[in-house]
Structures are given as C-alpha cells and as structure tokens.
Design a protein around this motif. Structure first.
Motif, PDB file in Angstrom:
ATOM      1  N   GLU A  33       0.863  -1.178   0.000  1.00 49.84           N
ATOM      2  CA  GLU A  33       0.000   0.000   0.000  1.00 49.84           C
ATOM      3  C   GLU A  33       0.904   1.234   0.000  1.00 49.84           C
ATOM      4  OE1 GLU A  33      -3.885   1.298   2.560  1.00 49.84           O
ATOM      5  OE2 GLU A  33      -2.098   0.925   3.711  1.00 49.84           O
ATOM      6  N   TYR A  35       0.926   5.959  -0.119  1.00 52.41           N
ATOM      7  CA  TYR A  35       0.192   7.217   0.003  1.00 52.41           C
ATOM      8  C   TYR A  35       0.455   8.010  -1.273  1.00 52.41           C
ATOM      9  CZ  TYR A  35      -1.369  11.562   2.411  1.00 52.41           C
ATOM     10  OH  TYR A  35      -2.008  12.708   2.795  1.00 52.41           O
ATOM     11  N   MET A  38       2.390  11.675  -1.841  1.00 46.61           N
ATOM     12  CA  MET A  38       3.398  11.820  -0.783  1.00 46.61           C
ATOM     13  C   MET A  38       4.563  10.883  -1.076  1.00 46.61           C
ATOM     14  SD  MET A  38       3.211  11.937   3.340  1.00 46.61           S
ATOM     15  CE  MET A  38       4.742  11.929   4.296  1.00 46.61           C
ATOM     16  N   GLU A  42       8.425  12.029  -1.481  1.00 47.50           N
ATOM     17  CA  GLU A  42       9.492  11.529  -0.601  1.00 47.50           C
ATOM     18  C   GLU A  42      10.622  10.903  -1.425  1.00 47.50           C
ATOM     19  OE1 GLU A  42      10.023  11.857   2.716  1.00 47.50           O
ATOM     20  OE2 GLU A  42       8.284  13.172   2.661  1.00 47.50           O
ATOM     21  N   LYS A  45      12.649  13.660  -2.934  1.00 47.42           N
ATOM     22  CA  LYS A  45      13.500  14.300  -1.911  1.00 47.42           C
ATOM     23  C   LYS A  45      14.750  13.466  -1.658  1.00 47.42           C
ATOM     24  CE  LYS A  45       9.966  16.265   1.005  1.00 47.42           C
ATOM     25  NZ  LYS A  45       9.288  16.061   2.302  1.00 47.42           N
ATOM     26  N   LYS A  99      13.563   2.942   2.838  1.00 50.00           N
ATOM     27  CA  LYS A  99      13.051   2.030   3.878  1.00 50.00           C
ATOM     28  C   LYS A  99      12.492   2.783   5.075  1.00 50.00           C
ATOM     29  CE  LYS A  99      14.310  -2.408   2.965  1.00 50.00           C
ATOM     30  NZ  LYS A  99      13.381  -3.490   3.278  1.00 50.00           N
ATOM     31  N   ALA A 102       9.928   6.654   2.774  1.00 55.60           N
ATOM     32  CA  ALA A 102       8.952   6.585   1.667  1.00 55.60           C
ATOM     33  C   ALA A 102       7.688   5.877   2.158  1.00 55.60           C
ATOM     34  CB  ALA A 102       9.547   5.865   0.469  1.00 55.60           C
ATOM     35  N   PHE A 104       5.318   3.647   2.065  1.00 56.64           N
ATOM     36  CA  PHE A 104       4.838   2.327   1.633  1.00 56.64           C
ATOM     37  C   PHE A 104       4.622   1.465   2.881  1.00 56.64           C
ATOM     38  CE2 PHE A 104       7.632   3.667  -1.881  1.00 56.64           C
ATOM     39  CZ  PHE A 104       6.828   3.431  -2.986  1.00 56.64           C
ATOM     40  N   TRP A 105       3.634   0.579   2.786  1.00 52.11           N
ATOM     41  CA  TRP A 105       3.399  -0.384   3.881  1.00 52.11           C
ATOM     42  C   TRP A 105       3.154  -1.761   3.275  1.00 52.11           C
ATOM     43  CZ3 TRP A 105       1.149   4.382   3.418  1.00 52.11           C
ATOM     44  CH2 TRP A 105       1.570   5.335   4.335  1.00 52.11           C
ATOM     45  N   GLN A 119       7.895  -2.025  11.154  1.00 50.75           N
ATOM     46  CA  GLN A 119       9.211  -1.473  10.806  1.00 50.75           C
ATOM     47  C   GLN A 119      10.287  -1.985  11.764  1.00 50.75           C
ATOM     48  OE1 GLN A 119      10.356   2.736  11.512  1.00 50.75           O
ATOM     49  NE2 GLN A 119      10.482   2.872   9.293  1.00 50.75           N
TER      50      GLN A 119
ATOM     51  N   ARG B  14      -6.819  11.121   6.469  1.00 49.69           N
ATOM     52  CA  ARG B  14      -6.553   9.857   5.781  1.00 49.69           C
ATOM     53  C   ARG B  14      -5.813   8.903   6.710  1.00 49.69           C
ATOM     54  NH1 ARG B  14      -5.023  10.847  -0.406  1.00 49.69           N
ATOM     55  NH2 ARG B  14      -5.874   8.754  -0.434  1.00 49.69           N
ATOM     56  N   PHE B  16      -3.777   4.988   6.886  1.00 51.74           N
ATOM     57  CA  PHE B  16      -3.117   3.946   6.100  1.00 51.74           C
ATOM     58  C   PHE B  16      -2.728   2.757   6.968  1.00 51.74           C
ATOM     59  CE2 PHE B  16      -2.514   7.821   3.698  1.00 51.74           C
ATOM     60  CZ  PHE B  16      -2.775   7.412   2.402  1.00 51.74           C
ATOM     61  N   ALA B  66       1.216  13.298   8.664  1.00 47.92           N
ATOM     62  CA  ALA B  66       1.584  14.156   7.532  1.00 47.92           C
ATOM     63  C   ALA B  66       0.508  15.232   7.372  1.00 47.92           C
ATOM     64  CB  ALA B  66       1.684  13.334   6.261  1.00 47.92           C
ATOM     65  N   LYS B  69       0.615  16.008   2.783  1.00 49.46           N
ATOM     66  CA  LYS B  69       1.600  15.063   2.237  1.00 49.46           C
ATOM     67  C   LYS B  69       3.049  15.380   2.611  1.00 49.46           C
ATOM     68  CE  LYS B  69      -1.515  13.934  -1.539  1.00 49.46           C
ATOM     69  NZ  LYS B  69      -2.578  14.915  -1.289  1.00 49.46           N
ATOM     70  N   ILE B  70       3.236  16.072   3.737  1.00 48.25           N
ATOM     71  CA  ILE B  70       4.584  16.335   4.260  1.00 48.25           C
ATOM     72  C   ILE B  70       4.608  15.899   5.726  1.00 48.25           C
ATOM     73  CG2 ILE B  70       6.261  18.168   4.847  1.00 48.25           C
ATOM     74  CD1 ILE B  70       5.050  19.731   2.404  1.00 48.25           C
ATOM     75  N   TYR B  71       5.677  15.168   6.119  1.00 49.72           N
ATOM     76  CA  TYR B  71       5.791  14.739   7.522  1.00 49.72           C
ATOM     77  C   TYR B  71       5.786  15.955   8.443  1.00 49.72           C
ATOM     78  CZ  TYR B  71       7.306   9.904   6.497  1.00 49.72           C
ATOM     79  OH  TYR B  71       7.365   8.591   6.106  1.00 49.72           O
ATOM     80  N   GLU B  83      -5.106  18.450   4.616  1.00 49.68           N
ATOM     81  CA  GLU B  83      -5.256  16.993   4.540  1.00 49.68           C
ATOM     82  C   GLU B  83      -4.277  16.418   5.567  1.00 49.68           C
ATOM     83  OE1 GLU B  83      -5.368  14.913   0.669  1.00 49.68           O
ATOM     84  OE2 GLU B  83      -3.742  13.675   1.472  1.00 49.68           O
ATOM     85  N   ALA B  85      -2.822  13.075   7.524  1.00 54.28           N
ATOM     86  CA  ALA B  85      -2.755  11.607   7.402  1.00 54.28           C
ATOM     87  C   ALA B  85      -2.102  11.010   8.633  1.00 54.28           C
ATOM     88  CB  ALA B  85      -1.983  11.223   6.149  1.00 54.28           C
ATOM     89  N   PHE B  87      -0.496   7.333  10.022  1.00 54.12           N
ATOM     90  CA  PHE B  87      -0.056   6.019   9.561  1.00 54.12           C
ATOM     91  C   PHE B  87       1.089   5.480  10.427  1.00 54.12           C
ATOM     92  CE2 PHE B  87       1.610   9.440   6.794  1.00 54.12           C
ATOM     93  CZ  PHE B  87       2.966   9.358   7.029  1.00 54.12           C
ATOM     94  N   PRO B  89       4.877   3.575  11.103  1.00 43.84           N
ATOM     95  CA  PRO B  89       6.172   3.686  10.423  1.00 43.84           C
ATOM     96  C   PRO B  89       6.179   2.862   9.142  1.00 43.84           C
ATOM     97  CG  PRO B  89       6.502   3.371  12.758  1.00 43.84           C
ATOM     98  CD  PRO B  89       5.039   3.177  12.513  1.00 43.84           C
ATOM     99  N   VAL B  90       6.830   3.406   8.139  1.00 45.15           N
ATOM    100  CA  VAL B  90       6.760   2.803   6.797  1.00 45.15           C
ATOM    101  C   VAL B  90       7.576   1.508   6.703  1.00 45.15           C
ATOM    102  CG1 VAL B  90       6.337   5.042   5.755  1.00 45.15           C
ATOM    103  CG2 VAL B  90       8.694   4.181   5.922  1.00 45.15           C
TER     104      VAL B  90
END
Lengths: 131, 93
Positions: A33, A35, A38, A42, A45, A99, A102, A104-105, A119, B14, B16, B66, B69-71, B83, B85, B87, B89-90
């Motif tokens: 999944e 976002y 965003m 990321e 960046k 890791k 970005a 992603f999940w 994580q 939002r 996630f 976020a 769309k910015i942390y 907006e 969000a 979620f 940790p990625v």
C-alpha cells in the motif's frame, strides 16, 4: 539513461519478495500500500539529497505497489557516477532512506492470515551512518 | 453579556495500513472546532468520539503524521482545508 555524462560506474540494486517471513512462515503474497503523491514527493527528496551529497550522474528509482508474489521484484535503484564509490554509497543511502521515509506499507499474506509488517528498528539505526 | 461563537474548520483525514484497518475507513471529512489546531489535539478529539479511534491511537507515539503530504510533528499547527494523514512507520523497499 544511466550511462550518460562520462559515466565510469553503474550500481544497480534490486529488492525482491522473500518466500518466508521472520518466523520462517511461508508467504503466499505481499500487498504494497502507499500514500499517492506523498510517496512520489518523498522519493524525489531522497534522490535530490543523494545528488547533493555525492558526485553522481543519474539516479533511477522504481518501487512497485499492489499485490506481489515471492521472488518478484519490489524495488529497483540505479545510480551512475564517474567513480564507483560514489555510486555504491548513493545507492545504499537511497535504499536506507526509502526504507525509513517513503510512504509504503507491506501486508504479508499467509495461508490463513494476513499481517502488516512492522518497521525494523535497524532501518532507523541505519540512517545514523549518513549523518 | 458575553457572547461566544465557536468557529469550525474542515479537514480531510486519511488513514493507512493497520491504522486504516482499525479505524475502518481510509479517509473522512470532519468539521471540528478551530481550537483543535495540532495533530495531538486532533487525536484527543478522535479518541473521545469512538472506541475504534481509541484503539487505533492506543500507541500514539508510534503513529506518524503528515500535513498535506509532508511529515510533521504532532505539535505542528494544522488549519482549515488541510489533509492530515495518520499512519504507522513505513515498511517499503
């Protein structure tokens, strides 16, 4: 594209879906999944930071989303530079930040269950070497 | 006589990953008091609303935020039409 501008080295990294999880349980599939927007911001960046930090020529980053199966490709990072060490370091830096930043999940799917991947603290510790 | 008019602001929220699963939706539009001007206060507001938010934000220190769309940190100012969000940790790459 990576071989333009007096390139002497190209480093490619390819991440793939494992067949088993940390507890040695068989993974049937993995859904990624993310976002929208965003994630792209990321990734951009991270690529810009790498370009500022090292003398590199080109960066290419591809990250897949949706349902993937064991052995399939998840992520590709390619970096070119005049000299190899810059390409090795920049590629490693990009992967470490992908890791940890970005958006992603991963959802791992097993025979009877599904589980969101947690994580690993090592991913955050890995960033220390770049500061 | 003291008159008091409460101002409201609108936001898209939002969710996630497992936060989305526990809350039971991926996004919602909410109208809240303008006093709720940080993610920390927004979480406080949500957990009072429903048990599922309480469960989702049980370990709130773990959850990332976020803004557009910015942390951001949980003490950053948030405003009308943002907006936001939430979620975990990625885990990509």
């Amino acid at each position: 594209m990576l071989s333009t501008n007096n390139t002497g080295a190209i480093v490619n990294f390819l991440g793939t879906v494992r067949e088993k999880d940390k507890k040695n349980k068989k993974i049937l599939s993995m859904t990624l999944e993310h976002y929208p927007l965003m994630t792209e911001n990321e990734i951009l960046k991270i690529a810009e930071q790498a370009t500022k930090k090292w003398d590199i020529n080109c960066v290419s980053i591809i990250h897949r989303i949706g349902k993937l199966y064991p052995k399939e490709k998840i992520v590709y990072v390619g970096v070119s530079s005049k000299h190899r060490q810059n390409a090795f370091d920049a590629c490693s830096f990009i992967m470490d930040y992908l890791k940890s930043n970005a958006t992603f999940w991963k959802l791992e799917e097993f025979e009877h269950t599904k589980k969101w991947v947690i994580q690993d603290k090592k991913e955050i510790e890995a960033l220390k070497k770049w500061s | 006589m003291v008159s008091f008019i409460e101002k409201f602001i609108n936001m898209i929220i939002r969710y996630f990953s497992w936060v989305k699963d526990i809350v039971g939706k991926s996004e919602e539009i909410i109208s809240i008091s303008s006093d709720i001007d940080t993610p920390e206060k927004l979480i406080d507001h949500l957990i009072k609303k429903d048990e599922k938010y309480k469960k989702a934000f049980d370990k709130r220190n773990v959850i990332k935020v976020a803004q557009n769309k910015i942390y951001i940190s949980k003490s950053t100012k948030i405003k009308n039409d943002d907006e936001i969000a939430f979620f975990p940790p990625v885990t990509g790459g």
